[in-house]
Write an enzyme that holds these catalytic residues in place. Structure first.
Site, mmCIF file in Angstrom:
data_model
loop_
_atom_site.group_PDB
_atom_site.id
_atom_site.type_symbol
_atom_site.label_atom_id
_atom_site.label_comp_id
_atom_site.label_asym_id
_atom_site.label_seq_id
_atom_site.Cartn_x
_atom_site.Cartn_y
_atom_site.Cartn_z
ATOM 1 N N GLY A 13 18.061 30.765 -95.048
ATOM 2 C CA GLY A 13 16.431 30.825 -95.151
ATOM 3 C C GLY A 13 15.985 31.917 -96.065
ATOM 4 O O GLY A 13 16.516 33.060 -95.706
ATOM 5 N N ASP A 136 14.631 36.500 -88.129
ATOM 6 C CA ASP A 136 15.370 36.300 -86.760
ATOM 7 C C ASP A 136 15.753 37.724 -86.084
ATOM 8 O O ASP A 136 15.810 37.838 -84.849
ATOM 9 C CB ASP A 136 16.420 35.340 -86.586
ATOM 10 C CG ASP A 136 15.878 34.054 -87.155
ATOM 11 O OD1 ASP A 136 14.975 33.616 -87.303
ATOM 12 O OD2 ASP A 136 17.054 33.248 -87.357
ATOM 13 N N ARG A 171 -8.153 27.104 -72.011
ATOM 14 C CA ARG A 171 -6.917 26.467 -72.151
ATOM 15 C C ARG A 171 -5.682 27.368 -72.207
ATOM 16 O O ARG A 171 -5.567 28.606 -72.243
ATOM 17 C CB ARG A 171 -6.627 25.985 -73.597
ATOM 18 C CG ARG A 171 -7.664 24.686 -73.830
ATOM 19 C CD ARG A 171 -7.864 24.421 -75.172
ATOM 20 N NE ARG A 171 -8.320 22.957 -75.164
ATOM 21 C CZ ARG A 171 -9.112 22.338 -76.265
ATOM 22 N NH1 ARG A 171 -9.124 23.051 -77.619
ATOM 23 N NH2 ARG A 171 -9.653 21.294 -76.222
HETATM 24 O O1 F6P Z 1 16.910 31.899 -90.057
HETATM 25 C C1 F6P Z 1 15.452 31.839 -90.106
HETATM 26 C C2 F6P Z 1 14.865 30.590 -89.582
HETATM 27 O O2 F6P Z 1 13.408 30.737 -89.949
HETATM 28 C C3 F6P Z 1 14.916 30.160 -88.251
HETATM 29 O O3 F6P Z 1 14.192 31.194 -87.445
HETATM 30 C C4 F6P Z 1 14.793 28.926 -87.978
HETATM 31 O O4 F6P Z 1 15.521 28.268 -86.859
HETATM 32 C C5 F6P Z 1 15.384 28.224 -89.201
HETATM 33 O O5 F6P Z 1 15.538 29.522 -90.373
HETATM 34 C C6 F6P Z 1 14.775 27.106 -90.180
HETATM 35 O O6 F6P Z 1 15.406 26.705 -91.042
HETATM 36 P P1 F6P Z 1 15.078 25.923 -92.193
HETATM 37 O O7 F6P Z 1 13.944 26.636 -92.988
HETATM 38 O O8 F6P Z 1 15.926 25.313 -92.854
HETATM 39 O O9 F6P Z 1 14.244 24.665 -91.302
#
Ligand code: F6P
Length: 367
Positions: A13, A136, A171
């Protein structure tokens, strides 16, 4: 020393700071050490398909503050790559590309998955250096990853903004925050944004305890609550159910799912909001921050970190110190063996100092 040829790619990512890191590596290997550098497009896929980008001065200029990655990225792994409707092991093709360009080293910018894939190539004889990137913050062996600070800022700002609307409407707002199976982002943003409840995968929660915290606030005159919930957070019940399911699968000889937390994550925040509405009588809403947390301009902290990691990488290349990830250790950027990093995750220890601080200011973890 003889001029070196360097290849670089971004994988997994994207996150803010990737371009700052590419620039850091590129400018230092070219300018300070007079080497050559090429980029591969779209992660390991581009390496397998030999799609390259020349990283000259023009390409490396003006990208420090740019989000995303000028190289493009993908989650593709050389040893399991979809090709013509089939999944194939393309490792040897990636290795051929490395040799075709007479590379001395391949620099891979990525998170946990990338560290593993890069290590696989190292075992095939390639010289590898990796940099730890991900919002992350779960890469083992480094104090911090670049991308995390920016994402934490975005999530904290979202919590700030949600406070005013939650308070006006009395809320409960559940803010779903990314982080895969690690709670760092939710914990950091939750503390910085003053979330009343923080739910992370490392501390399974009990819904009764969360509802009690919300009702306790109501009784104290605070008729709203903000719940920062990691996408991978699970209730204690769900953790038990998952363990049972995995036991059954193993008994039957099936492989347990590698990412069991991910599937119900989005529904989990909606489910939590519904449960809390029923249990507290307060109106509840969900805001899933999603990919907003990965987009846009990197924070100055991430630009600085990515530049430091990138230029340290260039120094290590000069010293021919390969087979390492450039990690942050205290005040320093230091190499750690890639063999030690690959396949491990850095999760939040439930007794971590951040958790302790949050508890001291009255934050509920649902346990
Ligand atoms: O590893 C980075 C991250 O943004 C995570 O926090 C998340 O779970 C994942 O990638 C989402 O992945 P994608 O962009 O493939 O939907």
């Amino acid at each position: 020393m003889a001029q070196k040829a360097i290849g670089i790619l971004t994988s997994g990512g994207d996150c803010p700071g990737l371009n700052a890191a590419i620039r850091g590596v590129g400018k230092a290997v070219r300018g300070a050490f007079d080497n050559q550098i090429i980029g591969f497009r779209d992660g390991f896929r581009g390496m397998v398909e030999n799609r390259i980008v020349r990283l000259d001065n023009m390409a490396l200029s003006g990208i420090l503050t740019l989000g995303g990655t000028i190289l493009g990225t993908s989650r593709e792994k050389p040893h399991m790559m979809p090709v013509g409707g089939r999944t194939m092991d393309m490792t040897d093709v990636a290795v051929d590309t490395y040799h075709r360009h007479h590379l001395d080293v391949l620099v891979c910018l990525g998170g946990g998955g990338t560290q593993k894939n890069a290590y696989r190539l190292q075992k095939k004889g390639l010289n590898i250096i990796t940099l730890p990137k991900t919002i992350d913050n779960d890469v083992w062996g480094t104090d911090v990853t670049f991308g995390f600070d920016t994402a934490m800022g975005i999530a904290a700002e979202a919590i700030d903004r949600l406070h005013t609307t939650a308070e006006s409407h009395h809320r409960v707002i559940v803010v779903e925050i990314m982080g895969h199976n690690a709670g760092w982002l939710t914990l950091g943003a939750g503390i910085a944004g003053g979330a009343d409840v923080i739910l992370i995968p490392e501390i399974p929660y009990d819904i009764e305890s969360v509802a009690d915290a919300v009702l306790g606030r109501s009784r104290a005159g605070k008729r709203f609550s903000i719940i920062a919930m990691a996408e991978g957070a699970l209730s204690a019940e769900q953790v038990e159910a998952q363990k049972e399911a995995e036991k059954k699968k193993k008994k039957k000889g099936k492989k347990a799912s590698p990412e069991p937390h991910m599937l119900p994550a989005e529904a989990a925040s909606v489910h939590l909001a519904r449960q809390l509405q029923e249990m507290t009588g307060l109106d509840a809403r969900v805001t899933a921050l999603g990919h907003l947390q990965r987009g846009g301009v990197p924070s100055p902290t991430d630009r600085l970190l990515a530049t430091r990691l990138g230029t340290t990488c260039a120094e290590l290349i000069e010293k021919e110190k390969y087979g390492v990830m450039v990690a942050v250790k205290g005040e320093k950027c230091k190499p750690v063996p890639l063999a030690d990093v690959a396949g491990k995750l850095k999760l939040v220890p439930p007794d971590h100092a951040w958790v302790k601080s949050a508890r001291f200011v009255g934050t509920c973890f649902g346990d």
